[in-house]
Design an enzyme around this catalytic site. Structure first.
Site, PDB file in Angstrom:
ATOM      1  N   GLY A  94       0.784  -1.091   0.083  1.00 38.10           N
ATOM      2  CA  GLY A  94      -0.073   0.048   0.278  1.00 38.10           C
ATOM      3  C   GLY A  94       0.656   1.327  -0.018  1.00 38.10           C
ATOM      4  N   ASP A  96       0.362   3.995   1.389  1.00 36.70           N
ATOM      5  CA  ASP A  96       0.542   4.714   2.726  1.00 36.70           C
ATOM      6  C   ASP A  96       1.585   4.061   3.623  1.00 36.70           C
ATOM      7  OD1 ASP A  96      -1.024   2.566   2.544  1.00 36.70           O
ATOM      8  OD2 ASP A  96      -2.051   3.000   4.756  1.00 36.70           O
ATOM      9  N   ARG A  97       1.803   2.599   3.292  1.00 36.87           N
ATOM     10  CA  ARG A  97       2.815   1.854   4.239  1.00 36.87           C
ATOM     11  C   ARG A  97       4.133   2.400   3.659  1.00 36.87           C
ATOM     12  NH1 ARG A  97       1.354  -4.345   3.871  1.00 36.87           N
ATOM     13  NH2 ARG A  97       3.089  -4.302   5.571  1.00 36.87           N
ATOM     14  N   ASP A 116       1.261   1.472  12.385  1.00 37.29           N
ATOM     15  CA  ASP A 116       0.123   2.445  11.636  1.00 37.29           C
ATOM     16  C   ASP A 116      -1.124   1.925  12.207  1.00 37.29           C
ATOM     17  OD1 ASP A 116      -1.603   4.205  10.544  1.00 37.29           O
ATOM     18  OD2 ASP A 116      -0.514   3.997   8.598  1.00 37.29           O
ATOM     19  N   THR A 119      -7.340   2.297   9.870  1.00 37.35           N
ATOM     20  CA  THR A 119      -8.510   1.720   9.709  1.00 37.35           C
ATOM     21  C   THR A 119      -8.041   0.116   9.726  1.00 37.35           C
ATOM     22  OG1 THR A 119      -9.030   3.087   8.049  1.00 37.35           O
ATOM     23  CG2 THR A 119      -9.815   0.835   7.688  1.00 37.35           C
ATOM     24  N   THR A 171     -19.624  -4.526  32.130  1.00 33.56           N
ATOM     25  CA  THR A 171     -19.107  -4.474  30.920  1.00 33.56           C
ATOM     26  C   THR A 171     -18.589  -3.419  30.170  1.00 33.56           C
ATOM     27  OG1 THR A 171     -21.341  -5.656  30.733  1.00 33.56           O
ATOM     28  CG2 THR A 171     -20.301  -4.884  28.456  1.00 33.56           C
TER      29      THR A 171
END
Length: 246
Positions: A94, A96-97, A116, A119, A171
């Site tokens: 990718g 972005d990577r 990172d 998402t 919870t």
């Protein structure tokens, strides 16, 4: 943990990705953002893009050519990154990577690991010689929580703040413990395994959720919120020496 200072970053904004957004809509949004800062379109000397959405990349290319008439560098195959990509299939990495790896090596050298937290949660390893070696990809915090709340109807969203202890007594606290400590443990565990192969390495966290998760890790040494933008700026200049530096 220290937070890196932005390198030559003058302004920044965050927008959602919309595949169907047209070049004209992109131009309108960017000009409005510039206007909010008291800047005009002439302030833009070049545009760099790291996108894994082909439709968005094409729209941004047309926007740059039609409305701003400036050079655009879309990080990807055929673009000079200055970093050897040692993935079996370099085209699969990718953009972005790659941008993260470029920025990390420029700031911290190698060996280094970029975590990172966005998402997806991605881990990228850079060698001492500045080579992109590969890494790991895991579901991100947001994706995992969406699946949890969708599949477990009895669970409700909670504010993600540190619980009183790892043993949640409600919870809400149980979810907070599972998310904050659980994802931090994932980061530590994968970084440890990568360093078993890579050797001691500087671990740098970035991404929108790094502020939430990184403080609970043991391995992250510094948080660089603008690492992707820093890497993109470097990639732009490697392809257009006449570009602006901001």
């Amino acid at each position: 943990m220290p937070v890196g200072e932005p390198v030559d970053l003058v302004r920044h904004w965050r927008l959602s990705t919309v595949d169907a957004r047209t070049p004209d809509e992109h131009a309108l949004l960017l000009r409005q953002l510039l206007d909010l800062e008291g800047l005009g379109p002439e302030a833009v000397g070049g545009i760099a893009v790291a996108s894994s959405v082909p439709a968005a990349t094409a729209a941004l290319r047309e926007m740059a050519a039609r409305w701003f008439r400036v050079p655009l560098v879309a990080l990807g195959p055929g673009v000079r990154s200055g970093m050897p990509i040692l993935y079996d299939s370099p085209r699969e990495v990718g953009p972005d990577r790659v941008a993260n790896a470029i920025g990390c090596y420029d700031l911290y050298g190698g060996p280094s690991i970029v975590v990172d937290l966005g998402t997806a949660t991605t881990f990228d390893a850079i060698s001492a010689a500045g080579e992109y070696l590969g890494g790991a990809i895991a579901p991100g915090v947001g994706i995992s929580l969406d699946a949890l709340f969708h599949e477990a109807a009895a669970l409700r969203r909670v504010e993600l703040v540190e619980p009183r202890s790892a043993i949640g007594r409600s919870t809400a606290e149980s979810i907070q413990s599972g998310v904050l400590y659980g994802f931090a443990a994932q980061v530590d565990g994968l970084c440890e395994r990568i360093q078993d192969e890579l050797g001691p390495a500087t671990v740098v966290a970035t991404g929108g959720l790094s502020e939430l998760i990184a403080p609970f890790t043991r391995c992250v040494e510094v948080r660089e919120p603008w690492l992707t933008l820093h890497g993109l700026r470097i990639a732009f200049h490697r392809n257009h020496e006449g570009g602006v530096s901001g």
